[in-house]
Scaffold this active site. Structure first.
Site, PDB file in Angstrom:
ATOM      1  N   GLY A 121       0.969  -1.039  10.305  1.00 10.15           N
ATOM      2  CA  GLY A 121       1.359  -2.449  10.401  1.00 10.15           C
ATOM      3  C   GLY A 121       0.133  -3.343  10.399  1.00 10.15           C
ATOM      4  CB  SER A 122      -0.156  -6.879  11.267  1.00 12.69           C
ATOM      5  OG  SER A 122       0.242  -6.884  12.633  1.00 12.69           O
ATOM      6  N   GLY A 168      -1.461  -3.586  15.594  1.00 12.59           N
ATOM      7  CA  GLY A 168      -2.201  -2.369  15.936  1.00 12.59           C
ATOM      8  C   GLY A 168      -3.038  -2.537  17.189  1.00 12.59           C
ATOM      9  CD  GLU A 202      -3.345   4.578   7.802  1.00 13.34           C
ATOM     10  OE1 GLU A 202      -4.410   4.115   7.370  1.00 13.34           O
ATOM     11  OE2 GLU A 202      -3.208   5.727   8.216  1.00 13.34           O
ATOM     12  CB  CYS A 223      -2.087  -1.313   3.749  1.00 12.10           C
ATOM     13  SG  CYS A 223      -1.769   0.404   3.505  1.00 12.10           S
TER      14      CYS A 223
HETATM   15  C1  UN1 Z   1       0.637   1.439   2.474  1.00 10.84           C
HETATM   16  O1  UN1 Z   1       0.502   0.467   1.758  1.00 10.84           O
HETATM   17  O2  UN1 Z   1       0.992   1.313   3.681  1.00 10.84           O
HETATM   18  O3  UN1 Z   1      -2.225   4.380  -1.674  1.00 10.84           O
HETATM   19  C2  UN1 Z   1       0.495   2.841   2.008  1.00 10.84           C
HETATM   20  C3  UN1 Z   1      -1.152   3.835  -1.853  1.00 10.84           C
HETATM   21  C4  UN1 Z   1       0.084   4.537  -1.381  1.00 10.84           C
HETATM   22  C5  UN1 Z   1       0.278   4.346   0.081  1.00 10.84           C
HETATM   23  C6  UN1 Z   1       0.123   2.956   0.566  1.00 10.84           C
HETATM   24  N1  UN1 Z   1      -0.029   5.928  -1.674  1.00 10.84           N
HETATM   25  O4  UN1 Z   1      -1.050   2.750  -2.381  1.00 10.84           O
END
Ligand code: UN1
Length: 504
Positions: free
Chosen positions: A238-239, A243, A260, A294
């Protein structure tokens, strides 16, 4: 749409908790598709008391599950992978319906789930510990890895099923039960996955509470996960503010966490690079999942000498972007997840202008079918303006020029996040510098491929405000297990380490 919901066992109204049986009597939420605002189904959240029942049954399941030999646990994960293969098309379509990514990306996401299951099956026979030479005569020193306990998995809307599977496939072979709290923006896919796991566990005669579910708000259900010592590990996606909150609560009780958090992916485009590779990688990285990964490419750091030509070609691509219903194969960009995400993008564009950035294209609302559509935006900026430091979870791409590679690396590293980065170059010295200790400071640093689309075989995660956690492949499994070091004396006498003598 009805056929997909039916195939995955989604009813008109669905209890949001799974504790070996389906429960839920809290608030009901109607889930609408961001594609056109149409209602999909309703979910009944769990109450705090029901959450307690979910956690109790999940925790209770640990007692037996940790005693199942790891390769046997691997067989369960193999069957889970097979079940996902069977349901790939339906699950991908539900991902698309619920959060709006294109169907081809939805299929890719489900493929990630299948891949991590395959990886975990092999891993179930490779949870290796080490033996080390002891400093004492006729002693052996060894380490083993044991199951850890309940893994609380808190996921985001943007990868509503893959992130659960990275955690679940690994946690299962490690002997841990899972308690999943999905994003309130993507509860239906979570119910569908839990039903698939339930079937597999029941077929094997295992307690289905090994894969539990609790749908509810982060501020109540999330915090119950964060503060309860029965949850050994919290894996949170999440953000950054989210986190920070999770990490603090979990740390207070000395639990473990995998964080993450936000990214701010950058691609350095060198004049030594292949411009077509740069364009394709950046385009997919920036508009893929409508900029809501992300790992999305948020910044392009381009060598001054090709800045103008590169930008022109990128603008051409952007202006031709097919936007619309993400179920239609021709569309490369679907809607944002909800109206609030559109507002966030529009606000970021205003801030960019106010801070001296120039909007070169896009960033407009598209009044399509009642959905949350926008045009992808490119902004020219002189460097990491304050707004560039923020992770605006939407398709806005900042382009900035650089002179020397050292300057480019400083720009790439000059943000608070440290998830994903890339360089486009055919010059080996540049590539090696970028990958070196004085190069990219990110958890992911790619050469001649973009910032997103990481394969499951590597450890996934990043540094600085991205949180430091690692999930998925490589040896990320170690976070899901308890390490035990043993000294075993077979000498028939007592010898102390460090040469200490004991005269009795
Ligand atoms: C995410 O955006 O939380 O590398 C995960 C990637 C994907 C996973 C992204 N395999 O873009």
């Amino acid at each position: 749409m009805q056929a997909v919901l039916k195939a995955l066992g989604i009813e008109e109204v669905n209890p949001g908790g799974f504790a070996g049986q389906w429960i839920g009597s809290g608030k009901t939420q109607l889930v609408r598709s961001p594609i056109d605002g149409s209602p999909l189904a309703s979910v009944v959240n769990v109450t705090p008391a029901e959450f307690d029942a979910v956690l109790a049954s999940c925790h209770g399941a640990f007692a037996a599950w940790k005693q199942v030999p790891a390769p046997k646990r691997g067989e369960v994960v193999k069957a889970l992978g097979d079940e996902l293969r069977r349901n790939k098309a339906a699950l991908a379509e539900l991902v698309t319906l619920e959060m709006g990514k294109t169907l081809r990306e939805g299929l890719g996401e489900v493929q990630e789930m299948i891949d991590i299951c395959d990886f975990a099956v092999g891993l179930s026979r490779q949870l290796y510990g080490l033996t080390m030479p002891s400093e004492r005569r006729q002693h052996r020193l060894q380490e083993q890895w044991h199951p850890l306990g309940v893994v609380g998995v808190i996921t985001a809307f943007n990868f509503p099923v893959a992130v659960w599977s990275w955690n679940t496939a690994i946690a299962l072979v490690c002997g841990d039960p899972i308690l999943w709290k999905p994003s309130s923006k993507a509860p239906l896919t979570a119910i569908a996955c839990t039903k698939i796991a339930e079937k597999v566990l029941r077929d094997f005669g295992f307690d289905p509470a090994i894969c539990s579910l609790a749908i509810g708000r982060g501020s109540d259900i999330g915090d119950l996960i964060n503060t309860d010592p029965r949850v050994a590990l919290v894996s949170y996606t999440g953000s950054v503010p989210g986190g920070r909150h999770v990490g603090t609560l979990v740390q207070q009780r000395f639990g473990r966490h995998i964080l993450e958090l936000g990214g701010n992916g950058a691609v350095i485009v060198s004049e030594q690079g292949d411009i077509d590779i740069a364009l394709r990688s950046i385009y997919f990285g920036a508009i893929g999942t409508a900029g809501q990964r992300c790992t999305s490419t948020r910044r392009v750091i381009v060598q001054k000498s090709l800045h103008d030509e590169f930008l022109q070609r990128l603008l051409d691509l952007y202006e031709r972007t097919p936007i619309g219903d993400p179920r239609q194969a021709g569309n490369l960009m679907g809607p944002l997840v909800d109206p609030a995400a559109v507002d966030t993008l529009l606000a970021a564009i205003e801030t960019t202008k106010a801070q001296g950035g120039r909007i070169l294209c896009g960033g407009e609302r598209l009044p399509l079918a009642g959905g949350c559509y926008v045009t992808p935006c490119i902004a020219a900026v002189p460097g990491n303006l304050p707004i560039v430091q923020e992770e605006t979870f939407a398709p806005i791409l900042y382009v900035m020029p650089y002179g020397t590679l050292e300057e480019a690396i400083a720009l790439q590293n000059g943000v608070t996040q440290g998830l994903s980065s890339a360089i486009i170059t055919n010059d080996q010295r540049e590539a090696e510098l970028f990958l070196s200790a004085i190069g990219s400071d990110c958890g992911i640093a790619n050469v001649n491929t973009g910032t997103s689309g990481a394969e499951i075989g590597g450890a996934f995660g990043g540094e600085k405000e991205t949180g430091g956690g690692r999930e998925s492949g490589s040896d990320a499994w170690k976070a899901y297990m308890r390490r035990q070091t043993s000294a075993i004396n077979y000498s028939g006498s007592v010898e102390l380490a460090q040469g200490i003598t004991l005269e009795l």
